[in-house]
Design an enzyme around this catalytic site. Structure first.
Site, short mmCIF file in Angstrom:
data_model
loop_
_atom_site.label_atom_id
_atom_site.label_comp_id
_atom_site.label_asym_id
_atom_site.label_seq_id
_atom_site.Cartn_x
_atom_site.Cartn_y
_atom_site.Cartn_z
CG ASP A 45 -60.60 49.05 44.86
OD1 ASP A 45 -60.46 48.82 46.08
OD2 ASP A 45 -61.36 49.91 44.40
CG ASP A 47 -52.35 45.43 44.87
OD1 ASP A 47 -51.98 45.04 43.74
OD2 ASP A 47 -51.78 46.34 45.50
CG LEU A 93 -41.52 43.10 42.35
CD1 LEU A 93 -41.26 44.49 42.95
CD2 LEU A 93 -40.41 42.13 42.76
CD GLU A 184 -41.24 51.55 37.77
OE1 GLU A 184 -40.54 50.53 37.51
OE2 GLU A 184 -42.47 51.51 37.95
CB CYS A 429 -72.76 86.12 49.09
SG CYS A 429 -71.19 86.22 49.96
CB CYS A 447 -70.57 86.83 46.18
SG CYS A 447 -70.93 88.37 47.02
S1 IVH Z 1 -37.63 44.90 41.01
C1 IVH Z 1 -37.70 40.74 39.15
N1 IVH Z 1 -37.52 47.23 42.19
O1 IVH Z 1 -42.77 47.29 40.30
C2 IVH Z 1 -38.10 41.96 39.89
N2 IVH Z 1 -39.35 46.79 40.76
O2 IVH Z 1 -44.87 45.33 40.75
C3 IVH Z 1 -38.01 43.16 39.08
N3 IVH Z 1 -40.88 48.69 40.51
O3 IVH Z 1 -42.39 45.61 37.27
C4 IVH Z 1 -38.59 44.34 39.70
N4 IVH Z 1 -39.81 50.07 41.81
O4 IVH Z 1 -42.04 48.17 37.31
C5 IVH Z 1 -38.20 46.44 41.37
N5 IVH Z 1 -37.27 49.29 43.25
C6 IVH Z 1 -37.95 48.48 42.43
C7 IVH Z 1 -39.13 48.90 41.81
C8 IVH Z 1 -39.81 48.02 40.98
C9 IVH Z 1 -40.84 49.91 41.02
C10 IVH Z 1 -41.94 48.20 39.63
C11 IVH Z 1 -41.46 47.49 38.40
C12 IVH Z 1 -42.05 46.11 38.50
C13 IVH Z 1 -43.24 46.37 39.36
C14 IVH Z 1 -43.71 45.10 40.04
#
Ligand code: IVH
Length: 708
Positions: A45, A47, A93, A184, A429, A447
């Site tokens: 939602d 997104d 991203l 992460e 029951c 029951c």
């Molecule tokens: S690259 C400049 N790689 O997704 C790009 N991000 O929606 C840096 N995330 O803030 C991020 N897995 O917290 C990258 N394999 C991955 C990722 C990843 C999770 C998260 C990260 C980012 C968010 C963006």
């Protein structure tokens, strides 16, 4: 979400109003997600709102607001931690939702770089971890600072907490003088389940999902709490560097791995969008078995000089994109509500659904928890789903997270069929028609049929033969179901298991001639049953499946009474819930009144008692060995272990303490005599100090019990 007008048909006024509304909604969603770890709307939602905002801005660029959500990454950090301004901004991203979006991504990069469609261009593809991003700054190989993303520019200083995460090296060798590693923080499914169980046991709040648990754990002001939480870390990117790590994304990831960071094993180099999409499908298939949450696949241009040329839009790199998985949510019709009856008589409602695919798995059943959940009420009398009830025929939203049983998350009232009636939870029951009653303060209706209820009987038998109970080889849940209704050799109560062989002999050894059986398997079963005629007192008591009588409580009772006859005569005398036997039972450490009542009541019920007596006549119940604790300095004391133990495992420490006559408890209370606190001890140590409870470290404990 609102039924939206196509962007192409929006008037300027409507667009302006909608942008204002979207800004407000997204800002609220950001705050709930990033600052309070309590999201209200799903990622899908979120997104969708963000996409809608971008589409409107694209058509009406002059209406783009100064505080436009498309210019923001995450939300401002909360109070409490000191702030860190990132030297290199932490980016978000862009998203791709289908194959076409991925093709567009490839095309737009080629266009930007002036490459034609068949020029070589490779990408890395790796899982998108559903956790929270962290930036780790190393100077001269030493970890000096860890910061959350915050709004991308300013994050929170969580260095003390990051130092407790074992996946994060504190020093690294042969690293550039300045190295910022980004990745992460996440929690595995197993650790999440265990943490929630612990939280529930200690009456603390449980987390909705592993991401929230990871975020809540990392953003603790008290780092001893973070230490007790099993957080993990995958490195996948970098910030400021005093020298380049490599010339390619893949090479850089290999460097990070050589520095000692965990990098994701599903990272692949792809030479075409075809390969990228194939890897995406491959990861999607493995998703449910990874043991941690991922929500998509991230593609990154492999050549770092091309990444540099491509650069960034306001908040996202042009050289990377996240290809999201479809949400593990789906809408379908609720065809029926069935009631299942458990071992203790609990009536559990199960939703029978028109089969629907949820995150790659076909779902046709989901739990509805209990009658309040169906009615739209929570345990405290508040409302859930805005108080919307669930009715047979409703259009319902099914939610599936990892391997857990699917749930019904929501209901769409606009699609409710005419005449759909409020669900009437049965008051009897469905299996034996006995009254089903709900005791005050209990969410569950039960029951009252006891042994006459076939559903309870089957579930009880399954419990009786389960691993921690009688554990009879070759006699599991499946065989129990078969024998229960067997016309020749019925097994209706536990004693029937121990008379099977004699009854079969009287029946001309017919079992050996059955389909799926033979002389050998029959004789194996008799041997397996005979082997369990000798049974420890505690195990027998647990196997009976009396409500509230868990494994630990059963053993405590066995240890207290020693022999079965002694116990039996005591519970019989306690039937009036008064007198010395009753008081004595209540005095057993670890046995509360609710448990004691359930136990005494079970033995006072004629049918149940007859069934137990007949069973015991077939068995050789072993006396509970009361440990010789004369001279033990901790006999009769209640001990709590917390923090990390370095010289023994938790299980070993517990077993040893119990052998010395101590009672080991999981939580600190006024009844606690000794707290043994290893490194990382947190709230329990604090509580013990407040209560003035003697606290020892591991060595002090070993000294006390006379051991080095
Ligand atoms: S690259 C400049 N790689 O997704 C790009 N991000 O929606 C840096 N995330 O803030 C991020 N897995 O917290 C990258 N394999 C991955 C990722 C990843 C999770 C998260 C990260 C980012 C968010 C963006």
């Amino acid at each position: 979400m609102s039924k939206s007008i196509p962007v192409s048909e929006l008037t300027e006024d409507a667009a302006r109003a909608e942008l204002a509304r979207l800004t407000e909604q997204l800002s609220r969603a950001n705050k709930l997600y990033h600052v309070e770890d309590a999201p209200e709307i799903s990622d899908a939602d979120y997104d969708a709102l963000k996409r809608r905002n971008a589409e409107i801005e694209e058509r009406f660029p002059h209406l783009k607001r100064a505080d436009s959500p498309s210019e923001q990454v995450g939300a401002r950090p909360g109070d409490g931690f000191s702030k860190v301004t990132h030297g290199v901004r932490m980016m978000s991203l862009g998203n791709a939702f289908d194959d076409e979006d991925v093709q567009d991504f490839d095309r737009s990069i080629r266009k930007y770089l002036g490459l034609d469609s068949n020029a070589p261009l490779s990408f890395t593809a790796e899982p998108k971890i559903d956790g929270l991003s962290l930036s780790l700054r190393y100077e001269q190989g030493k970890l000096v600072q860890a910061a959350t993303r915050g709004d991308g520019e300013v994050g929170e200083n969580v260095t003390a907490n990051a130092l407790t995460i074992s996946d994060i090296p504190q020093t690294i060798e042969n690293a550039p003088d300045i190295l910022e590693v980004r990745g992460e923080v996440y929690m595995s499914h197993d650790d999440f389940e265990k943490l929630n169980a612990r939280q529930a046991d200690s009456g603390d709040k449980t987390f909705a999902n592993p991401r929230n648990a990871a975020a809540g754990s990392l953003r603790q002001l008290d780092s001893t709490i973070t230490r007790s939480r099993p957080l993990r870390f995958f490195a996948y990117a970098w910030g400021e560097l005093s020298e380049a790590l490599a010339t390619s994304q893949m090479g850089a990831i290999e460097r990070l791995s050589a520095f000692g960071f965990a990098t994701n094993p599903l990272t692949r180099l792809c030479e075409s969008t075809k390969q990228m999409l194939a890897h995406y499908r491959g990861i999607e298939v493995q998703r449910s078995t990874l043991g941690y949450d991922i929500d998509g696949v991230v593609y990154k241009v492999n050549d770092l000089s091309l990444q540099a040329r491509l650069g960034f839009r306001s908040t996202t790199p042009r050289w990377a994109i996240a290809h999201k998985f479809p949400a593990e949510l789906a809408w379908t019709r609720l065809e029926a509500i069935d009631i299942q009856v458990g071992r203790t008589g609990a009536l559990s409602p199960v939703a029978r659904l028109h089969p629907v695919t949820v995150g790659g798995v076909v779902v046709s059943n989901a739990t509805l928890h209990n009658e309040d959940y169906i009615a739209g009420l929570d345990a405290k009398g508040g409302t859930i789903r805005d108080g919307k009830d669930i009715r047979v025929g409703d259009w319902v939203q099914v939610y599936r997270a990892g391997d857990v049983i699917p749930k019904i998350a929501d209901v769409d009232l606009s699609k409710r069929p005419e005449g759909a009636e409020t669900y009437e939870f049965p008051k009897t029951c469905p299996e034996c028609q006995s009254d089903a009653v709900r005791e005050e303060g209990d969410a569950v209706r039960r029951c009252t049929g006891g042994v006459i209820c076939p559903a309870q009987a089957v579930e009880k038998l399954k419990h009786f033969v389960s691993r921690k109970a009688f554990d009879i080889e070759g006699l599991g849940a499946k065989q129990i179901e078969m024998f229960y209704d067997d016309p020749d050799l019925p097994v209706r109560t536990p004693v029937d298991i121990f008379t099977l062989q004699d009854r079969d002999a009287a029946n001309l050894n017919k079992l050996a001639n059955r389909k799926g059986w033979g002389a050998q398997s029959a004789s194996n079963l008799w041997a397996a049953v005979d082997e369990k005629r000798q049974i420890p007192f505690g195990r027998l008591l647990f196997a009976l499946g009396i409500r509230h009588m868990g494994e630990a409580a059963s053993n405590l009772i066995a240890n207290h009474y020693g022999t079965w006859p002694e116990f039996e005569s005591a519970v019989t005398s306690a039937a009036t819930f008064e007198g010395p036997e009753w008081e004595d039972l209540l005095g057993v450490d670890g046995v509360g009144e609710v448990m004691a009542r359930a136990l005494v009541s079970a033995f006072a019920q004629d049918a149940e008692r007859a069934s137990i007596d007949a069973l015991v006549a077939q068995l050789d119940v072993q006396e509970a060995k009361r440990p010789d604790t004369s001279g033990s300095p901790v006999a009769g004391k209640t001990v709590v272990f917390t923090g990390t133990l370095e010289k023994m495992t938790r299980a070993e420490a517990k077993a040893r303490a119990e052998a010395l006559g101590a009672k080991v408890s999981g939580s600190v209370s006024k009844k606690t005599d000794i707290l043994v606190a290893g490194p990382g001890a947190g709230s329990k140590a604090k509580k013990a100090a407040e209560l003035g409870i003697e606290t020892l470290d591991e060595d002090g404990w070993l000294q006390l019990i006379g051991n080095t």
